[in-house]
Design a protein around this motif. Structure first.
Motif, mmCIF file in Angstrom:
data_model
loop_
_atom_site.group_PDB
_atom_site.id
_atom_site.type_symbol
_atom_site.label_atom_id
_atom_site.label_comp_id
_atom_site.label_asym_id
_atom_site.label_seq_id
_atom_site.Cartn_x
_atom_site.Cartn_y
_atom_site.Cartn_z
ATOM 1 N N PHE A 1 0.842 -1.202 0.000
ATOM 2 C CA PHE A 1 0.000 0.000 0.000
ATOM 3 C C PHE A 1 0.874 1.249 0.000
ATOM 4 O O PHE A 1 0.643 2.193 -0.773
ATOM 5 N N ASP A 2 1.871 1.278 0.884
ATOM 6 C CA ASP A 2 2.746 2.445 0.981
ATOM 7 C C ASP A 2 3.539 2.657 -0.311
ATOM 8 O O ASP A 2 3.787 3.801 -0.714
ATOM 9 N N SER B 1 1.340 4.205 -2.755
ATOM 10 C CA SER B 1 1.005 5.562 -2.323
ATOM 11 C C SER B 1 2.138 6.552 -2.518
ATOM 12 O O SER B 1 1.907 7.740 -2.760
ATOM 13 N N ASN B 2 3.387 6.072 -2.454
ATOM 14 C CA ASN B 2 4.538 6.981 -2.443
ATOM 15 C C ASN B 2 5.355 7.004 -3.728
ATOM 16 O O ASN B 2 6.114 7.945 -3.962
ATOM 17 N N MET C 1 -4.758 7.626 -2.696
ATOM 18 C CA MET C 1 -4.863 6.679 -1.601
ATOM 19 C C MET C 1 -5.007 7.415 -0.274
ATOM 20 O O MET C 1 -4.371 8.449 -0.054
ATOM 21 N N SER C 2 -5.842 6.885 0.588
ATOM 22 C CA SER C 2 -6.077 7.465 1.908
ATOM 23 C C SER C 2 -5.786 6.403 2.958
ATOM 24 O O SER C 2 -6.558 5.460 3.123
ATOM 25 N N PRO C 3 -4.657 6.523 3.674
ATOM 26 C CA PRO C 3 -4.227 5.434 4.553
ATOM 27 C C PRO C 3 -5.022 5.259 5.836
ATOM 28 O O PRO C 3 -5.169 4.143 6.320
ATOM 29 N N LYS D 1 -10.819 8.146 -3.261
ATOM 30 C CA LYS D 1 -9.519 7.591 -2.886
ATOM 31 C C LYS D 1 -9.688 6.168 -2.348
ATOM 32 O O LYS D 1 -10.735 5.806 -1.832
ATOM 33 N N ARG E 1 -6.996 1.537 2.930
ATOM 34 C CA ARG E 1 -6.280 0.290 3.193
ATOM 35 C C ARG E 1 -7.244 -0.898 3.197
ATOM 36 O O ARG E 1 -6.876 -2.005 2.796
#
Length: 359
Positions: free
Chosen positions: A212-213, A216-217, A227-229, A236, A239
């Motif tokens: 996910f990260d 996102s990055n 993405m909204s963690p 968006k 997770r």
């Protein structure tokens, strides 16, 4: 004044707690290692709290005593057996197991409403409450699973309790509605986001977080900025949605290395996004149904890539396989997808098979 309590042992049959009298002895009412018999008068130190038009008492109570004098169903049913018919035994067992680990803590208060049978009295200059210990002394307004879980646990502990007294049935119903609608649980998105800080992740959760990260990055990710963690956000991916889509396909990889898995998943998603852009449906990428359907067909698409070009998993390799899909699935199916990811993925797999040729 001392109160007669009873040492007892307990046995459980079909999760029903059976209390058997062993020895009678005068003890302190604050002793947490004893149980009592129905009809005894119990006393606990308390504080009176006023909130708006409501007044209630705060105190702590031994978990086994609490379990024996509360009910959450109609008054004719056994308080413990009644729990089994209306509550989730699995959830209660999880609470019991958590407490029996030895380091578990659940500090939130059980909210009760004293019933006429309890004959609740305030004595000792307002610092002590006294009530009659009976199966239906208190109606549980909030905390049914915790009470049932405490009853199933081998560990005995002190439990924070809030007691309302003198409520009508209408007031009890309104309080139940208020407590169970005004207090919102912590979002699953936030719980997943902080599991790493709590050192509570298993290997699979850690892998999903890393993926996910990465999506996102990474500036080359088709999901950058989408993405909204830690919370839900319009347009968006959270997770929760991401994990639901990616978790089923983890077994498609022979490795759990993010450095191997992420480039393949990224290039696949970039190729799929290119197809969505071509049919003017780019916003569909972060639709939860579409996103899950996209990855439901990933193993089939990846297998065809391997058959054609090997395991390089370039974006162009995925685009070559997906090309026929976008020729056969109408844009409306992505812009206004069905409610079921399986329905959409089934249509996409059918389109892939129709366009598949050897050579």
């Amino acid at each position: 004044m001392a109160v007669a309590h009873y040492y007892c042992d307990t046995e459980r049959s079909d999760n029903i707690l059976v209390i058997r009298r062993m020895v009678t002895k005068e003890i302190s009412h604050e002793d947490t290692d004893t149980a009592v018999e129905y009809g005894n008068q119990l006393r606990y130190s308390t504080s009176l709290v006023t909130q708006g038009n409501h007044r209630f008492y705060t105190l702590t109570m031994p978990s086994d005593v609490l379990a024996g004098c509360c009910f959450a169903t109609n008054r004719e049913e056994d308080p413990v057996a009644g729990f089994q018919r209306v509550l989730d035994s699995r959830r209660a067992q999880e609470i019991a197991d958590y407490m029996d680990l030895g380091f578990g803590t659940i500090p939130s208060s059980i909210v009760l409403s004293a019933q006429p049978e309890a004959n609740l009295q305030v004595i000792g200059r307002g610092k002590t409450i006294e009530y009659t210990y009976l199966p239906h002394s208190f109606l549980i307004i909030d905390g049914q699973h915790r009470v049932f879980g405490f009853a199933k646990a081998n560990t005995k502990l002190r439990v924070p309790v809030v007691i309302y007294n003198g409520l009508t049935k209408q007031q009890e119903s309104k309080l139940f509605i208020d407590v169970n609608t005004k207090q919102r649980p912590v979002p699953n998105e936030l719980l997943l986001d902080i599991k790493k800080l709590a050192d509570a992740e298993n290997d699979e959760e850690a892998l999903l977080r890393e993926l996910f990260d990465a999506f996102s990055n990474d500036n080359d990710s088709p999901l950058i900025g989408l993405m909204s963690p830690a919370s839900k956000a319009a347009g968006k991916l959270t997770r929760v949605t991401f994990n639901a889509a990616i978790k089923p396909i983890l077994s498609s990889f022979a490795t759990s290395s993010t450095s191997v898995m992420y480039p393949a998943l990224r290039n696949y998603l970039k190729a799929f996004y290119r197809g969505l852009v071509g049919m003017d449906a780019r916003s569909a990428l972060v639709n939860p149904t579409v996103f899950r359907a996209i990855f439901e067909i990933f193993p089939d698409v990846a297998q065809r890539v391997v058959d054609r070009t090997g395991t390089s998993f370039l974006e162009s390799d995925f685009a070559s396989v997906l090309g026929g899909l976008f020729d056969k699935v109408k844009p409306a199916r992505f812009k206004t997808p069905p409610r079921s990811p399986k329905e959409l993925s089934g249509e996409m797999l059918k389109a892939l098979k129709a366009g598949f040729v050897i050579g």
